[in-house]
Design a protein around this motif. Structure first.
Motif, mmCIF file in Angstrom:
data_model
loop_
_atom_site.group_PDB
_atom_site.id
_atom_site.type_symbol
_atom_site.label_atom_id
_atom_site.label_comp_id
_atom_site.label_asym_id
_atom_site.label_seq_id
_atom_site.Cartn_x
_atom_site.Cartn_y
_atom_site.Cartn_z
ATOM 1 N N MET A 1 7.629 -95.326 -13.311
ATOM 2 C CA MET A 1 7.804 -94.761 -12.309
ATOM 3 C C MET A 1 8.031 -93.356 -12.575
ATOM 4 O O MET A 1 8.620 -93.079 -13.094
ATOM 5 N N ILE A 2 7.313 -92.543 -11.895
ATOM 6 C CA ILE A 2 7.226 -91.028 -12.044
ATOM 7 C C ILE A 2 7.846 -90.399 -10.735
ATOM 8 O O ILE A 2 7.628 -90.818 -9.491
ATOM 9 N N ARG A 3 8.975 -89.508 -10.824
ATOM 10 C CA ARG A 3 9.546 -88.856 -9.627
ATOM 11 C C ARG A 3 9.696 -87.268 -10.200
ATOM 12 O O ARG A 3 9.945 -87.228 -11.066
ATOM 13 N N TYR A 4 9.579 -86.543 -9.281
ATOM 14 C CA TYR A 4 9.425 -84.912 -9.392
ATOM 15 C C TYR A 4 10.599 -84.562 -8.551
ATOM 16 O O TYR A 4 10.638 -84.992 -7.237
ATOM 17 N N TYR A 5 11.478 -83.615 -8.946
ATOM 18 C CA TYR A 5 12.624 -82.930 -8.295
ATOM 19 C C TYR A 5 12.452 -81.474 -8.627
ATOM 20 O O TYR A 5 12.316 -80.965 -9.766
ATOM 21 N N LYS A 6 13.050 -80.872 -7.681
ATOM 22 C CA LYS A 6 13.286 -79.307 -8.117
ATOM 23 C C LYS A 6 14.409 -78.768 -7.078
ATOM 24 O O LYS A 6 14.470 -79.199 -5.878
ATOM 25 N N THR A 7 15.065 -77.918 -7.555
ATOM 26 C CA THR A 7 16.285 -77.083 -6.695
ATOM 27 C C THR A 7 15.750 -76.272 -5.864
ATOM 28 O O THR A 7 14.961 -75.425 -6.207
ATOM 29 N N ILE A 8 15.798 -76.624 -4.534
ATOM 30 C CA ILE A 8 15.229 -75.565 -3.455
ATOM 31 C C ILE A 8 16.518 -75.218 -2.626
ATOM 32 O O ILE A 8 17.278 -76.081 -2.085
ATOM 33 N N GLU A 9 16.696 -73.431 -2.621
ATOM 34 C CA GLU A 9 17.791 -73.313 -1.732
ATOM 35 C C GLU A 9 19.085 -73.915 -2.157
ATOM 36 O O GLU A 9 20.006 -74.226 -1.164
ATOM 37 N N GLY A 10 19.370 -74.183 -3.353
ATOM 38 C CA GLY A 10 20.657 -74.669 -3.907
ATOM 39 C C GLY A 10 20.688 -76.305 -3.957
ATOM 40 O O GLY A 10 21.826 -76.846 -4.258
ATOM 41 N N LYS A 11 19.624 -77.208 -3.360
ATOM 42 C CA LYS A 11 19.580 -78.325 -3.203
ATOM 43 C C LYS A 11 18.784 -79.102 -4.108
ATOM 44 O O LYS A 11 17.560 -78.341 -3.935
ATOM 45 N N LEU A 12 18.954 -79.978 -4.732
ATOM 46 C CA LEU A 12 18.011 -80.833 -5.400
ATOM 47 C C LEU A 12 17.111 -81.669 -4.560
ATOM 48 O O LEU A 12 17.541 -82.591 -3.907
ATOM 49 N N GLU A 13 15.727 -81.457 -4.419
ATOM 50 C CA GLU A 13 14.952 -82.129 -3.745
ATOM 51 C C GLU A 13 13.886 -83.018 -4.232
ATOM 52 O O GLU A 13 13.418 -82.678 -5.456
ATOM 53 N N LYS A 14 13.590 -84.004 -3.636
ATOM 54 C CA LYS A 14 12.458 -84.864 -4.168
ATOM 55 C C LYS A 14 11.040 -84.314 -3.963
ATOM 56 O O LYS A 14 11.122 -83.889 -2.506
ATOM 57 N N LEU A 15 10.169 -84.453 -4.918
ATOM 58 C CA LEU A 15 8.952 -83.551 -4.365
ATOM 59 C C LEU A 15 7.824 -84.851 -4.133
ATOM 60 O O LEU A 15 8.196 -85.901 -5.032
ATOM 61 N N ASN A 16 6.709 -84.636 -3.654
ATOM 62 C CA ASN A 16 5.890 -85.543 -3.642
ATOM 63 C C ASN A 16 4.800 -85.545 -4.975
ATOM 64 O O ASN A 16 3.973 -86.496 -5.173
ATOM 65 N N SER A 17 4.797 -84.372 -5.461
ATOM 66 C CA SER A 17 3.702 -84.244 -6.625
ATOM 67 C C SER A 17 4.334 -83.301 -7.475
ATOM 68 O O SER A 17 5.358 -82.481 -7.269
ATOM 69 N N TYR A 18 3.895 -83.026 -8.695
ATOM 70 C CA TYR A 18 4.331 -81.879 -9.614
ATOM 71 C C TYR A 18 4.248 -80.757 -9.171
ATOM 72 O O TYR A 18 3.050 -80.382 -8.387
ATOM 73 N N GLU A 19 5.076 -79.835 -9.427
ATOM 74 C CA GLU A 19 5.034 -78.211 -9.178
ATOM 75 C C GLU A 19 5.774 -77.821 -10.598
ATOM 76 O O GLU A 19 6.685 -78.467 -11.229
ATOM 77 N N ASP A 20 5.149 -76.432 -10.916
ATOM 78 C CA ASP A 20 5.912 -75.805 -11.808
ATOM 79 C C ASP A 20 7.386 -75.511 -11.699
ATOM 80 O O ASP A 20 7.774 -75.325 -10.601
ATOM 81 N N GLY A 21 8.100 -75.759 -12.815
ATOM 82 C CA GLY A 21 9.633 -75.826 -12.659
ATOM 83 C C GLY A 21 10.307 -76.797 -12.254
ATOM 84 O O GLY A 21 11.425 -76.845 -11.928
ATOM 85 N N CYS A 22 9.549 -77.899 -12.115
ATOM 86 C CA CYS A 22 10.333 -79.219 -11.408
ATOM 87 C C CYS A 22 10.753 -80.022 -12.619
ATOM 88 O O CYS A 22 10.472 -79.882 -13.925
ATOM 89 N N TRP A 23 11.682 -81.180 -12.226
ATOM 90 C CA TRP A 23 12.204 -81.993 -13.136
ATOM 91 C C TRP A 23 11.552 -83.030 -13.035
ATOM 92 O O TRP A 23 10.955 -83.595 -11.908
ATOM 93 N N VAL A 24 10.830 -83.680 -14.326
ATOM 94 C CA VAL A 24 10.355 -84.767 -14.302
ATOM 95 C C VAL A 24 10.978 -86.022 -14.701
ATOM 96 O O VAL A 24 11.373 -86.059 -16.010
ATOM 97 N N ASN A 25 11.077 -87.004 -13.747
ATOM 98 C CA ASN A 25 12.162 -88.296 -14.066
ATOM 99 C C ASN A 25 11.075 -89.426 -14.292
ATOM 100 O O ASN A 25 10.128 -89.904 -13.426
ATOM 101 N N LEU A 26 10.940 -89.881 -15.551
ATOM 102 C CA LEU A 26 9.912 -91.001 -16.025
ATOM 103 C C LEU A 26 10.548 -92.242 -16.204
ATOM 104 O O LEU A 26 11.642 -92.226 -17.334
ATOM 105 N N VAL A 27 10.665 -93.435 -15.719
ATOM 106 C CA VAL A 27 11.316 -94.650 -15.785
ATOM 107 C C VAL A 27 10.350 -95.560 -16.005
ATOM 108 O O VAL A 27 9.644 -96.099 -15.182
ATOM 109 N N GLU A 28 10.307 -96.424 -17.046
ATOM 110 C CA GLU A 28 9.682 -97.738 -17.344
ATOM 111 C C GLU A 28 8.210 -97.366 -17.075
ATOM 112 O O GLU A 28 7.348 -98.165 -16.094
ATOM 113 N N PRO A 29 7.343 -96.517 -17.687
ATOM 114 C CA PRO A 29 5.919 -95.901 -17.191
ATOM 115 C C PRO A 29 5.046 -96.864 -17.732
ATOM 116 O O PRO A 29 5.234 -97.318 -18.672
#
Length: 75
Positions: A1-29
């Motif tokens: 499972m791939i999930r993307y996260y990014k800090t936006i306005e001081g809060k960690l937000e889950k993204l729907n797709s990849y964006e530059d500067g995001c955190w990529v969380n990959l579990v049992e791909p």
């Protein structure tokens, strides 16, 4: 499972797709997810597969265009 996260306005937000500067969380791909991530990040598949190796040690690798963080947590 791939999930993307990014800090936006001081809060960690889950993204729907990849964006530059995001955190990529990959579990049992699956192979499809590994290939997708390799293409998106222009990353060698061996770097991704290293994280799937049960004998791989925790480490941080800094390359020209990315930082690979492997964490081995016993469960």
């Amino acid at each position: 499972m791939i999930r993307y996260y990014k800090t936006i306005e001081g809060k960690l937000e889950k993204l729907n797709s990849y964006e530059d500067g995001c955190w990529v969380n990959l579990v049992e791909p699956n192979n499809e997810e590994i290939g997708e991530l390799s293409d998106i990040l222009d990353l060698d598949i061996d770097s991704i597969n290293a994280a799937l190796d049960a004998e791989e040690r925790s480490r941080i690798d800094v390359e020209d265009n990315h930082i690979l963080i492997l964490i081995d947590i016993p469960i």
